[in-house]
Design an enzyme around this catalytic site. Sequence first.
Site, PDB file in Angstrom:
ATOM      1  N   HIS A   1       0.812  -1.231   0.000  1.00 12.85           N
ATOM      2  CA  HIS A   1       0.000   0.000   0.000  1.00 12.85           C
ATOM      3  C   HIS A   1       0.836   1.267   0.000  1.00 12.85           C
ATOM      4  O   HIS A   1       0.324   2.355  -0.212  1.00 12.85           O
ATOM      5  CB  HIS A   1      -0.815   0.113   1.291  1.00 12.85           C
ATOM      6  CG  HIS A   1      -1.843  -0.921   1.470  1.00 12.85           C
ATOM      7  ND1 HIS A   1      -2.609  -1.395   0.447  1.00 12.85           N
ATOM      8  CD2 HIS A   1      -2.277  -1.551   2.593  1.00 12.85           C
ATOM      9  CE1 HIS A   1      -3.453  -2.285   0.936  1.00 12.85           C
ATOM     10  NE2 HIS A   1      -3.268  -2.403   2.231  1.00 12.85           N
TER      11      HIS A   1
ATOM     12  N   HIS B   1      -7.997   5.013   3.761  1.00 12.27           N
ATOM     13  CA  HIS B   1      -7.181   3.847   3.399  1.00 12.27           C
ATOM     14  C   HIS B   1      -5.703   4.248   3.366  1.00 12.27           C
ATOM     15  O   HIS B   1      -5.369   5.326   2.870  1.00 12.27           O
ATOM     16  CB  HIS B   1      -7.631   3.318   2.032  1.00 12.27           C
ATOM     17  CG  HIS B   1      -7.050   1.977   1.711  1.00 12.27           C
ATOM     18  ND1 HIS B   1      -5.751   1.828   1.285  1.00 12.27           N
ATOM     19  CD2 HIS B   1      -7.573   0.729   1.775  1.00 12.27           C
ATOM     20  CE1 HIS B   1      -5.512   0.538   1.090  1.00 12.27           C
ATOM     21  NE2 HIS B   1      -6.605  -0.156   1.386  1.00 12.27           N
TER      22      HIS B   1
ATOM     23  N   GLU C   1      -3.308   3.430   1.495  1.00 12.84           N
ATOM     24  CA  GLU C   1      -2.779   3.750   0.154  1.00 12.84           C
ATOM     25  C   GLU C   1      -3.135   5.187  -0.223  1.00 12.84           C
ATOM     26  O   GLU C   1      -2.289   5.936  -0.734  1.00 12.84           O
ATOM     27  CB  GLU C   1      -3.348   2.780  -0.889  1.00 12.84           C
ATOM     28  CG  GLU C   1      -2.805   3.060  -2.285  1.00 12.84           C
ATOM     29  CD  GLU C   1      -3.468   2.224  -3.368  1.00 12.84           C
ATOM     30  OE1 GLU C   1      -3.818   1.056  -3.115  1.00 12.84           O
ATOM     31  OE2 GLU C   1      -3.646   2.766  -4.471  1.00 12.84           O
TER      32      GLU C   1
ATOM     33  N   CYS D   1      -5.429  -0.386 -11.027  1.00  9.21           N
ATOM     34  CA  CYS D   1      -4.686  -1.599 -11.388  1.00  9.21           C
ATOM     35  C   CYS D   1      -5.703  -2.621 -11.890  1.00  9.21           C
ATOM     36  O   CYS D   1      -6.713  -2.859 -11.225  1.00  9.21           O
ATOM     37  CB  CYS D   1      -3.984  -2.102 -10.137  1.00  9.21           C
ATOM     38  SG  CYS D   1      -3.522  -3.809 -10.241  1.00  9.21           S
TER      39      CYS D   1
ATOM     40  N   ASN E   1     -10.772  -6.233  -0.247  1.00  5.40           N
ATOM     41  CA  ASN E   1     -10.975  -6.700  -1.624  1.00  5.40           C
ATOM     42  C   ASN E   1     -11.623  -8.089  -1.635  1.00  5.40           C
ATOM     43  O   ASN E   1     -12.388  -8.408  -2.526  1.00  5.40           O
ATOM     44  CB  ASN E   1      -9.673  -6.613  -2.438  1.00  5.40           C
ATOM     45  CG  ASN E   1      -8.780  -7.808  -2.267  1.00  5.40           C
ATOM     46  OD1 ASN E   1      -8.973  -8.842  -2.886  1.00  5.40           O
ATOM     47  ND2 ASN E   1      -7.783  -7.697  -1.393  1.00  5.40           N
TER      48      ASN E   1
HETATM   49  S1  SF4 Z   1      -0.772  -5.348  -8.276  1.00  2.60           S
HETATM   50 FE1  SF4 Z   1      -2.554  -4.023  -8.158  1.00  2.60          FE
HETATM   51  S2  SF4 Z   1      -3.853  -4.892  -6.554  1.00  2.60           S
HETATM   52 FE2  SF4 Z   1      -1.813  -5.760  -6.336  1.00  2.60          FE
HETATM   53  S3  SF4 Z   1      -0.782  -4.460  -4.837  1.00  2.60           S
HETATM   54 FE3  SF4 Z   1      -0.274  -3.684  -6.874  1.00  2.60          FE
HETATM   55  S4  SF4 Z   1      -1.802  -2.129  -7.250  1.00  2.60           S
HETATM   56 FE4  SF4 Z   1      -2.557  -3.348  -5.565  1.00  2.60          FE
END
Ligand code: SF4
Length: 295
Positions: free
Chosen positions: A79, A129, A131, A195, A225
């Site tokens: 994060h 959060h 992040e 992502c 998630n």
């Molecule tokens: S790949 Fe995507 S879901 Fe996984 S930690 Fe990185 S940003 Fe988050």
Amino acid sequence: MKELLIARSAGFCFGVKRAIAIADDTAAKAMDGRTEGPIQSLGPIIHNPQAVERLERKGVRVVGTVEEIACGRAIIRSHGVTRSDRNALEGKGVTIIDATCPFVTKAQEHARTLSREGYGVVVVGDPNHPEVKSIISYIEKGVPVFTSVQEVKSAKGVRKAGIVAQTTQSFDNLMAFVTAAIKRFPEVRVFNTICNATALRQQESTGLAGRADAMFVLGGYNSANTRRLAEICRAINPRTHHIETAEELAPEMVSGAKVVGVTAGASTPQWIIDGFVESLKGLWAGEEIQVSFYQ
Ligand code: SF4
């Protein structure tokens, strides 16, 4: 015949795999004497209690705040971390082991660049959060920051704004912010920092939930998630079970089911998925079983 379908994207995403590998490597170096001092992770490396326990047994202690870290090594999880926490650790001479996901780093960099180029910054995501807190911390002081559509709609005196998103946000939510921003600001720049690991996993899992008679979502109850994955699978298939490990698998959960689907959150280790497959095979002992991937 019984059929078990496993979502191809179930389990660790690239960023989490990388963070765990970094933590494992850090622990291994300490165990064989190549490094000294305590190893701490600033918050759990992933939202999975079983994986965190495994790392703790290898000497990686989870702490909640930088104040609890006096020396040694600090692992920064996928994060990311706020700039002030990073500075505080560096100030104490703590060695930083940075496992921030490169996609999160990208979002932090865009936020910083936008703020340096005179843009107000819209951050799409949950402001509480870690992040999002880390992304916001990279915005230069004094620059307006907006974290809700309402704030964008009522913004005053801002001529140009840039948008970045928490990596796990939905595209629809990003678009809601973009729509509000282009109505409010004469100039808008958008960085799609979402992502696609999350979208891909959700897409596959909902497809699978539609095919399965009973659907399982594996992962920590504290993993946002995983909970979200369970929610969207349940909307398609009411016979969706969110469980943390195979120990919770009960015969009635699969009674009468010919096709069972399984998916797992981004923070669920492979051994939990493997354990589930073995336990289900045990429940289906004596039956012909076909196991395959779904994508
Ligand atoms: S790949 Fe995507 S879901 Fe996984 S930690 Fe990185 S940003 Fe988050």
